[in-house]
Design a protein around this motif. Structure first.
Motif, mmCIF file in Angstrom:
data_model
loop_
_atom_site.group_PDB
_atom_site.id
_atom_site.type_symbol
_atom_site.label_atom_id
_atom_site.label_comp_id
_atom_site.label_asym_id
_atom_site.label_seq_id
_atom_site.Cartn_x
_atom_site.Cartn_y
_atom_site.Cartn_z
ATOM 1 N N ASN A 188 -2.097 5.821 -6.001
ATOM 2 C CA ASN A 188 -2.571 5.651 -4.636
ATOM 3 C C ASN A 188 -3.938 4.997 -4.640
ATOM 4 O O ASN A 188 -4.961 5.644 -4.514
ATOM 5 C CB ASN A 188 -2.613 7.031 -3.966
ATOM 6 N N ARG A 194 -5.816 2.884 -0.534
ATOM 7 C CA ARG A 194 -5.273 3.363 0.743
ATOM 8 C C ARG A 194 -6.248 3.044 1.883
ATOM 9 O O ARG A 194 -5.832 2.734 2.992
ATOM 10 C CB ARG A 194 -5.017 4.867 0.652
ATOM 11 N N GLU A 226 0.819 -1.213 0.000
ATOM 12 C CA GLU A 226 0.000 0.000 0.000
ATOM 13 C C GLU A 226 0.854 1.264 0.000
ATOM 14 O O GLU A 226 0.383 2.351 0.312
ATOM 15 C CB GLU A 226 -0.915 -0.003 1.223
#
Lengths: 296, 335
Positions: A157, A160, A135
């Protein structure tokens, strides 16, 4: 030996030989092939112990806390996640920037040592990335005096808060049941606290004996007091390095509650990532007139 | 020789559970430990040794000691009964049997008998499982333990193909096998092969050498990377330090309990006046290693490390006692 490791050793040798730093904190090869624990290099003769392989997963910045009350400069290697931990320590004024020589190492992720132990593959290429690296949003150091190696492409991203959605879908009773089951496993070894760059109080309230905040009996209610207080204490300050969850010997999903708190902070105060720069103060450490105040 | 089919083991444990508390290596919610048979979980008899050592069968992490009631003029103490049914510890490894022998030394010898421990220990029956596939972190053979034969076991058990052969070693063990009779068959298992260890070293002279190394510079090198957490002490099958505290409930009522403590914690050696004789990581690390390798052998004539490898597997910074021992052996002392 990789070019990066050669450069790490050269730089460490140079810093120590010139007396610019007292010691260099890096990683060395451990007992087993999937262990690359921290090492403190104090002399130029020892720099060949330094490595930076698939298992150099530990953050080293929390060791800087031990320099409180001492003098002189130390050098430390930081990956992207570690560098955010360092920003945390600097923002909390727990570490003096002038006393740290920061050597950045772009990092494409480390392998999971627990999986390596179980698979016993003897070959890192078959081992999956550690959970905390899957992550990762900042593979490149956000702060450094010098960087060794080329920057690693930033990963999108995504996910998350993937784990948080799953948690939020539960009913209150299901949430209680889930966390009660997890916290009942806790051994109260405090590894999650000791490794955390946001846990930098000189004396932790859980170590206080007068008054005793945390009862010493290992019971679910005491364990809940510990874990929930810890989660709230690092709220807005957690740099999402995942070290707490990595070191937990019983596998409590500590990042799940950290991420839930981070998501709530993002929802309340706008997008925020802790420890990515020195200037932005943590949302809970400042006041803005536009802060939400529904409870007033 | 008598033996039991692997597939019959759950039934056998069910049967034993009717008159006893059976503890077996189980994985529950990701954590392997000796847990009460009957709980939801997976029996992990053939896997590596459990994460949580079986010491909690006889020395629980938190144990109530007695209740108290504070009156106007006197305090009334009420004992908490510690008795209970027989405690069958099924599938305990020879390294862990040795650890219970070390606990026996602490809690039952030298003129001190700990009643809480003794009550549980007297109720216990140890059914040991010979270990023929050590993990990469195992080093029991270097600590003087035979992984195939546990001195101190009531029943010895060996895996072979799809059966486990069983041999009673004590009267308690014979009684237990008698209860298992409906599940047993005659087996003709050959003795298991001697296991190979990747970690092997000699302990010769280590205790004696450490007697001269209290002020040696080796400690300066060894303490630094320690995180000061309690993982090593809590997963260690022989660490036995405990703290005694009380829980006040209301109106002067409460109870005393004892709970595992860790010499890695600052509070462990904190004294009432505020002085802390082990006020940093270095003396704490030194104390832990010396307790295992020097103080305990001096007092009881046996090592306080069984080579189970849990600390080596779980320590997040690889504070490796085997590497420490090898370094001690390489040290040259001034005469």
């Amino acid at each position: 030996m990789s070019d990066t490791v050669n450069k790490m050793r050269e730089l460490a040798r140079d810093l120590l030989a010139k007396g610019e730093v007292k010691y260099v904190i890096g990683w060395e090869k451990g007992t087993l092939w999937f262990q690359s624990p921290p090492v403190f290099i104090t002399s130029p003769d020892e720099v060949d112990r330094l490595v930076f392989d698939d298992f150099a997963i530990n953050t080293l910045v929390t060791y800087l806390l031990e320099e409180r009350g001492h003098e002189g400069k130390v050098a430390v290697f930081v990956k992207g996640c570690d560098s955010r931990g360092l920003v945390r320590l600097l923002q909390d004024k727990s570490v003096d920037r002038d006393r740290v020589y920061v050597i950045g190492l772009p990092c494409s992720g480390k392998k999971d040592p627990n999986q390596a132990m179980e698979m016993n593959a003897g070959d890192a290429s078959q081992i999956p990335l550690a959970a905390k690296c899957q992550e990762c949003t900042h593979p490149n150091p956000v702060i450094s005096d010098v960087t060794i190696g080329d920057p690693v492409p930033e990963k999108p991203n995504q996910g998350r808060f993937g784990n948080v959605n799953e948690l939020e879908a539960k009913t209150p009773d299901e949430k209680y049941e889930f966390w009660a089951q997890e916290y009942s496993k806790c051994l109260r070894c405090f590894a999650c606290r000791n490794v955390c760059p946001a846990c930098n109080c000189k004396e932790c309230l859980f170590d206080s004996t007068r008054p005793r905040v945390l009862g010493k009996a290992n019971t679910l209610s005491e364990n809940q007091v510990y874990h929930l207080t810890r989660a709230f204490h690092v709220a807005g300050r957690c740099v999402e390095c995942g070290e707490c969850e990595r070191v937990c010997p019983v596998g409590i999903p500590i990042m799940k509650i950290n991420k839930k708190v981070i998501k709530d902070i993002n929802d309340l105060f706008g997008p925020y990532e802790a420890g990515v720069d020195l200037e932005t103060a943590p949302p809970l450490g400042q006041y803005k007139s536009e802060d939400p105040e529904e409870f007033m | 020789m008598k033996g039991i089919l692997r597939t019959k083991i759950p039934q056998a444990l069910d049967a034993l559970s009717s008159g006893a508390q059976v503890l077996a290596p189980m994985k529950i919610n990701g954590v392997s430990r000796f847990a009460c048979w009957g709980q939801q979980g997976e029996l992990v008899l053939g896997a590596s040794n459990t994460l949580i050592p079986p010491k909690d069968a006889v020395f629980g992490q938190t144990e109530k000691m007695y209740k108290y009631q504070m009156g106007q003029e006197a305090v009334t103490i009420e004992e908490i009964p510690q008795d209970g049914p027989q405690l069958v510890v099924f599938g305990i490894r020879p390294c862990d049997v040795r650890s219970i022998q070390a606990l026996d030394q602490v809690f039952l010898t030298k003129g001190f008998v700990d009643q809480i421990y003794k009550t549980k220990r007297d109720r216990s029956v140890l059914v040991a499982l010979g270990c023929s596939q050590p993990q990469q972190t195992c080093f029991c053979s270097s600590m003087g333990i035979n992984p195939l034969d546990a001195d101190g076991a009531d029943v010895m058990m060996w895996e072979s193909g799809d059966t486990y052969s069983l041999e009673a070693r004590t009267d308690k063990g014979k009684d237990l096998l008698a209860k298992l009779e409906p599940f047993l068959t005659d087996v003709n298992n050959s003795s298991p092969p001697s296991p190979k260890f990747s970690l092997e070293f000699s302990m010769e002279g280590v205790t004696e050498k450490l007697q001269k190394m209290f002020e040696h510079s080796i400690w300066d090198k060894w303490y630094r990377k320690c995180l000061g957490c309690g993982i090593c002490t809590y997963v260690c099958p022989t660490c036995h330090c405990f703290d005694i505290q009380e829980k006040n409930i209301k109106d002067g009522q409460g109870y005393k309990f004892r709970c595992w403590d860790s010499c890695m914690f600052p509070e462990y050696s904190l004294m009432a006046g505020g002085h802390n004789p082990r006020d940093s990581k270095k003396p704490r690390i030194r104390n832990r290693f010396l307790h295992k390798l020097r103080y305990f052998p001096e007092r009881y004539g046996m090592l306080l490390c069984t080579g189970c490898g849990r600390c080596l597997r779980e320590c997040p910074v690889n504070m490796d006692i085997t590497r420490f021992i090898r370094e001690v052996r390489e040290v040259t002392l001034d005469v």
